[in-house]
Write a protein that holds these residues in place. Sequence first.
Motif, PDB file in Angstrom:
ATOM      1  N   ASP A 149     -13.355   2.084   3.746  1.00 25.52           N
ATOM      2  CA  ASP A 149     -12.481   1.096   4.067  1.00 25.52           C
ATOM      3  C   ASP A 149     -11.310   2.747   4.342  1.00 25.52           C
ATOM      4  O   ASP A 149     -10.391   2.637   5.049  1.00 25.52           O
ATOM      5  CB  ASP A 149     -11.646   0.044   3.874  1.00 25.52           C
ATOM      6  N   GLY A 150     -12.067   4.450   3.628  1.00 25.44           N
ATOM      7  CA  GLY A 150     -10.637   5.046   3.724  1.00 25.44           C
ATOM      8  C   GLY A 150      -9.541   4.990   3.074  1.00 25.44           C
ATOM      9  O   GLY A 150      -8.822   5.688   2.961  1.00 25.44           O
ATOM     10  N   LEU A 151      -9.492   3.565   1.986  1.00 24.04           N
ATOM     11  CA  LEU A 151      -8.350   3.966   1.082  1.00 24.04           C
ATOM     12  C   LEU A 151      -8.705   4.911  -0.032  1.00 24.04           C
ATOM     13  O   LEU A 151      -9.847   4.708  -0.575  1.00 24.04           O
ATOM     14  CB  LEU A 151      -8.136   2.112   0.976  1.00 24.04           C
ATOM     15  N   VAL A 152      -7.256   4.704  -0.442  1.00 22.99           N
ATOM     16  CA  VAL A 152      -7.603   5.521  -2.247  1.00 22.99           C
ATOM     17  C   VAL A 152      -8.078   4.904  -2.797  1.00 22.99           C
ATOM     18  O   VAL A 152      -8.181   3.669  -3.883  1.00 22.99           O
ATOM     19  CB  VAL A 152      -5.759   6.273  -2.307  1.00 22.99           C
ATOM     20  N   THR A 153      -8.709   5.050  -4.033  1.00 22.26           N
ATOM     21  CA  THR A 153      -9.006   5.128  -5.214  1.00 22.26           C
ATOM     22  C   THR A 153      -9.317   5.699  -6.509  1.00 22.26           C
ATOM     23  O   THR A 153      -9.297   7.001  -6.499  1.00 22.26           O
ATOM     24  CB  THR A 153     -11.106   4.562  -5.374  1.00 22.26           C
ATOM     25  N   VAL A 154      -8.779   5.226  -7.372  1.00 22.90           N
ATOM     26  CA  VAL A 154      -8.303   6.195  -8.894  1.00 22.90           C
ATOM     27  C   VAL A 154      -9.775   6.772  -9.431  1.00 22.90           C
ATOM     28  O   VAL A 154     -10.766   5.627  -9.885  1.00 22.90           O
ATOM     29  CB  VAL A 154      -7.591   5.911  -9.598  1.00 22.90           C
ATOM     30  N   LEU A 155      -9.977   7.633  -9.993  1.00 21.82           N
ATOM     31  CA  LEU A 155     -11.321   8.134 -10.191  1.00 21.82           C
ATOM     32  C   LEU A 155     -11.413   8.034 -11.597  1.00 21.82           C
ATOM     33  O   LEU A 155     -12.129   7.527 -12.976  1.00 21.82           O
ATOM     34  CB  LEU A 155     -12.789   9.173  -9.908  1.00 21.82           C
ATOM     35  N   GLN A 184     -12.060   8.159  -1.355  1.00 25.69           N
ATOM     36  CA  GLN A 184     -11.456   6.884  -0.827  1.00 25.69           C
ATOM     37  C   GLN A 184     -13.002   6.343  -0.833  1.00 25.69           C
ATOM     38  O   GLN A 184     -14.013   6.424  -0.439  1.00 25.69           O
ATOM     39  CB  GLN A 184     -11.209   7.555   0.233  1.00 25.69           C
ATOM     40  N   ASP A 185     -12.642   4.658  -0.528  1.00 22.95           N
ATOM     41  CA  ASP A 185     -13.325   3.162  -0.027  1.00 22.95           C
ATOM     42  C   ASP A 185     -14.471   3.572   1.009  1.00 22.95           C
ATOM     43  O   ASP A 185     -14.173   4.418   1.564  1.00 22.95           O
ATOM     44  CB  ASP A 185     -12.726   2.540  -1.323  1.00 22.95           C
ATOM     45  N   ARG A 211      -0.564  -0.239   0.670  1.00 20.36           N
ATOM     46  CA  ARG A 211       0.377   0.878   1.533  1.00 20.36           C
ATOM     47  C   ARG A 211      -0.286   1.920   1.689  1.00 20.36           C
ATOM     48  O   ARG A 211      -0.252   2.736   3.101  1.00 20.36           O
ATOM     49  CB  ARG A 211       1.367   1.236   0.636  1.00 20.36           C
ATOM     50  N   CYS A 212      -1.639   1.662   1.199  1.00 23.10           N
ATOM     51  CA  CYS A 212      -2.541   3.567   1.995  1.00 23.10           C
ATOM     52  C   CYS A 212      -2.738   3.295   3.440  1.00 23.10           C
ATOM     53  O   CYS A 212      -2.970   2.424   3.257  1.00 23.10           O
ATOM     54  CB  CYS A 212      -3.822   3.200   0.847  1.00 23.10           C
ATOM     55  N   VAL A 213      -2.717   4.829   3.794  1.00 26.26           N
ATOM     56  CA  VAL A 213      -3.148   4.168   5.174  1.00 26.26           C
ATOM     57  C   VAL A 213      -4.697   4.999   5.519  1.00 26.26           C
ATOM     58  O   VAL A 213      -4.774   6.130   6.612  1.00 26.26           O
ATOM     59  CB  VAL A 213      -2.083   5.732   5.395  1.00 26.26           C
ATOM     60  N   GLY A 214      -5.216   5.308   4.522  1.00 24.69           N
ATOM     61  CA  GLY A 214      -6.322   6.373   4.656  1.00 24.69           C
ATOM     62  C   GLY A 214      -6.472   7.691   5.249  1.00 24.69           C
ATOM     63  O   GLY A 214      -7.090   8.741   5.832  1.00 24.69           O
ATOM     64  N   PRO A 218       1.614  10.541   2.118  1.00 28.75           N
ATOM     65  CA  PRO A 218       2.444   9.863   3.540  1.00 28.75           C
ATOM     66  C   PRO A 218       2.969   8.489   2.898  1.00 28.75           C
ATOM     67  O   PRO A 218       3.719   8.143   4.064  1.00 28.75           O
ATOM     68  CB  PRO A 218       1.074  10.242   4.629  1.00 28.75           C
ATOM     69  N   SER A 219       2.261   7.434   2.388  1.00 24.89           N
ATOM     70  CA  SER A 219       2.822   6.453   2.373  1.00 24.89           C
ATOM     71  C   SER A 219       3.248   5.951   0.878  1.00 24.89           C
ATOM     72  O   SER A 219       3.589   4.979   0.777  1.00 24.89           O
ATOM     73  CB  SER A 219       1.580   5.494   2.451  1.00 24.89           C
ATOM     74  N   ARG A 220       3.429   7.176   0.044  1.00 23.88           N
ATOM     75  CA  ARG A 220       3.959   7.333  -1.378  1.00 23.88           C
ATOM     76  C   ARG A 220       3.313   6.345  -2.349  1.00 23.88           C
ATOM     77  O   ARG A 220       3.685   5.273  -2.503  1.00 23.88           O
ATOM     78  CB  ARG A 220       5.060   6.642  -1.336  1.00 23.88           C
ATOM     79  N   THR A 221       2.091   5.779  -1.910  1.00 24.97           N
ATOM     80  CA  THR A 221       0.518   5.241  -2.670  1.00 24.97           C
ATOM     81  C   THR A 221       0.300   5.692  -4.238  1.00 24.97           C
ATOM     82  O   THR A 221       0.804   4.443  -4.302  1.00 24.97           O
ATOM     83  CB  THR A 221      -0.268   5.203  -2.101  1.00 24.97           C
ATOM     84  N   ILE A 222       0.895   7.162  -4.590  1.00 21.61           N
ATOM     85  CA  ILE A 222       0.196   7.292  -5.607  1.00 21.61           C
ATOM     86  C   ILE A 222       1.691   7.255  -6.347  1.00 21.61           C
ATOM     87  O   ILE A 222       2.898   7.971  -6.668  1.00 21.61           O
ATOM     88  CB  ILE A 222      -0.290   8.727  -5.641  1.00 21.61           C
ATOM     89  N   ARG A 223       1.603   6.284  -8.080  1.00 22.52           N
ATOM     90  CA  ARG A 223       2.643   6.649  -8.501  1.00 22.52           C
ATOM     91  C   ARG A 223       1.817   7.107  -9.652  1.00 22.52           C
ATOM     92  O   ARG A 223       0.656   7.350 -10.570  1.00 22.52           O
ATOM     93  CB  ARG A 223       2.724   5.578  -8.983  1.00 22.52           C
ATOM     94  N   VAL A 224       2.602   8.375 -10.936  1.00 24.04           N
ATOM     95  CA  VAL A 224       2.210   8.863 -11.725  1.00 24.04           C
ATOM     96  C   VAL A 224       3.299   8.407 -12.895  1.00 24.04           C
ATOM     97  O   VAL A 224       4.949   8.519 -12.654  1.00 24.04           O
ATOM     98  CB  VAL A 224       2.505  10.813 -11.238  1.00 24.04           C
ATOM     99  N   HIS A 225       2.699   8.219 -14.189  1.00 22.87           N
ATOM    100  CA  HIS A 225       3.033   7.410 -15.299  1.00 22.87           C
ATOM    101  C   HIS A 225       3.178   8.269 -16.518  1.00 22.87           C
ATOM    102  O   HIS A 225       1.954   8.504 -17.023  1.00 22.87           O
ATOM    103  CB  HIS A 225       2.736   6.280 -15.608  1.00 22.87           C
ATOM    104  N   ASP A 226       3.992   9.341 -17.321  1.00 16.86           N
ATOM    105  CA  ASP A 226       4.165  10.116 -18.752  1.00 16.86           C
ATOM    106  C   ASP A 226       4.574   8.717 -19.315  1.00 16.86           C
ATOM    107  O   ASP A 226       4.395   7.794 -19.118  1.00 16.86           O
ATOM    108  CB  ASP A 226       5.316  10.817 -18.408  1.00 16.86           C
TER     109      ASP A 226
END
Length: 63
Positions: free
Chosen positions: A29-35, A26-27, A9-12, A55-63
């Motif tokens: 291709d400009g897509l998100v990576t989690v460090l 970002q890799d 879903r990432c738009v970079g 903007p693409s609501r790609t990130i999820r935070v879990h508690d």
Amino acid sequence: MRVTTERARCVGSGQCVLLSPEVFNQDDDGLVTVLREEPGEGLREQVLEAADLCPSRTIRVHD
């Protein structure tokens, strides 16, 4: 806290990297990576802001 993303879903836009470079990158291709999938509580506010402003609501935070 655990952080995941839906790379398909990432738009970079890179907002996550600007807001929390300790957690996101970002890799080629400009897509998100989690460090850091489990960042410390000191980064919570940054991560939540990055998730909120994604903007693409790609990130999820879990508690």
